[in-house]
Every structure is written in structure tokens, then in C-alpha cells.
Design an enzyme around this catalytic site. Structure first.
Site: not given
Length: 199
Positions: A75-77
């Protein structure tokens, strides 16, 4: 036997989201140079959405290489402010300057998730949330950063909506889980489809 799920992240909030949803998983934190990859993608004029997706994929791929047969979730934001990518602030001064720029303006959070299995991507999604920050006084923002620095230093944009940061906003348009950094509903749909969770 159900394929195990591995969260390729050191994020406490992402782990908590999976735990709260009763998703069985283990964690394996990838060691990746996110800043170098981000800089290379920015040099190629990659849009923020593609950068979030590429970073999530890089994490999933790295851990997938160590765990054949497992589903690995990366995941990444990222924060897109007027086409410019904002990262986690490196100092209270940076956090304050960025918050002042965003005051009274709109920006977007992009939360990417990618699942790798047997060295190949099998699922991906990028959720987006549009936020409008209130017009805030410099004195309030200075106090906010001083009170919250230990927490917000780990958050893109210098705020956490699950804490005092919620006071910075007048409107939020999008899924709460994407704000927290994971497109959880879409992920749960995929895990149910694959039989990882019961429905």
C-alpha cells in the site's frame, strides 16, 4: 487451504484496519528506498496516481519474492495538491509551510493497494478522496503543528483525520478508509472473491 495474506507495510493504521475487519494476515515490512523511486517518477512527470500505484507495487513485489504462494498486499498513499506531490513533512517548519499553502484550498489523497501472488500482480486499486481545508489562521496552524508534531511527522500533508487534524477540514468527499491509507472495501471484495475471507 486458504492462501495466506501478508501485509507489506509497517503502518500501524493499515494493520489495525485489517485486524478490525477480522482479516487474517501477517506482516513483513519491506526495506525500500521510496524517496529515490518517487524522485525518479517525478523526473519522468508521472502523475501522483501512478506514483502511489508504483510504490504500492514495489512493496508488494519485494515481499512476494520472499513468500512464494502467499498473497502480498502493498500500500501507499500520496497527496496531490494542485498537481504537486506532498510527502510526509521532514520538519515542523515544512509541515507548517505546507499546511499554510493548503489552507482554504482543495487537495486529493490517493491510496493505492496492490496484491502480488507468485511474483505477479493479481489485483490493484487506487482510491481517491477530495478534501477542502478550512481557511485557518497562521497562529492556529503554528499551535497545531507544535501540539501534534510527533504524530503528524508520519502523515502525508502533516495531518491525521483520526486526530485533531479533522478540525482542519470543511468537506471530505470520499471513503473514510482511503483517508486512512487503504481502499479497504475494494480489498475486502477481492479477498471474499478469492475465498480469503468468508462472506
Amino acid at each position: 487451504m486458504t492462501v495466506p495474506l501478508i501485509l507489506a507495510s509497517g503502518s500501524a493504521i493499515r494493520a489495525q484496519l485489517l485486524e478490525n475487519a477480522a482479516v487474517p494476515f501477517t506482516k513483513d515490512v519491506p526495506r525500500v528506498d521510496e524517496e529515490s523511486v518517487k524522485a525518479a517518477l517525478l523526473a519522468e512527470s508521472a502523475p501522483p496516481r501512478d506514483i502511489a500505484d508504483a510504490l504500492a507495487e514495489m512493496k508488494a513485489r519485494k515481499i512476494s519474492d520472499k513468500h512464494p504462494g502467499a498473497m502480498v498486499l502493498g500500500c501507499d498513499q500520496v497527496l496531490d495538491f494542485q498537481g504537486r506531490l506532498l510527502s510526509k513533512p521532514d520538519s515542523p517548519e515544512t509541515a507548517l509551510a505546507e499546511l499554510k499553502q493548503m489552507s482554504g484550498q482543495r487537495h486529493m489523497l490517493l491510496s493505492a493497494a496492490v496484491i502480488y501472488e507468485n511474483g505477479q500482480p493479481v489485483w490493484r486499486h487506487v482510491g481517491q478522496v477530495r478534501l477542502r481545508m478550512r481557511a485557518l489562521s497562521d497562529s492556529y496552524l503554528s499551535g497545531y503543528v507544535a501540539r501534534n508534531w510527533d504524530s503528524i511527522r508520519h502523515a502525508v500533508g502533516g495531518y491525521k483525520l483520526e486526530e485533531e487534524g479533522v478540525r482542519l477540514f470543511s468537506t471530505i468527499d470520499g471513503d473514510h478508509f482511503n483517508v486512512l491509507g487503504m481502499p479497504l472495501l475494494e480489498l475486502l471484495n477481492f479477498l471474499a472473491l478469492r475465498g480469503v475471507i468468508d462472506t
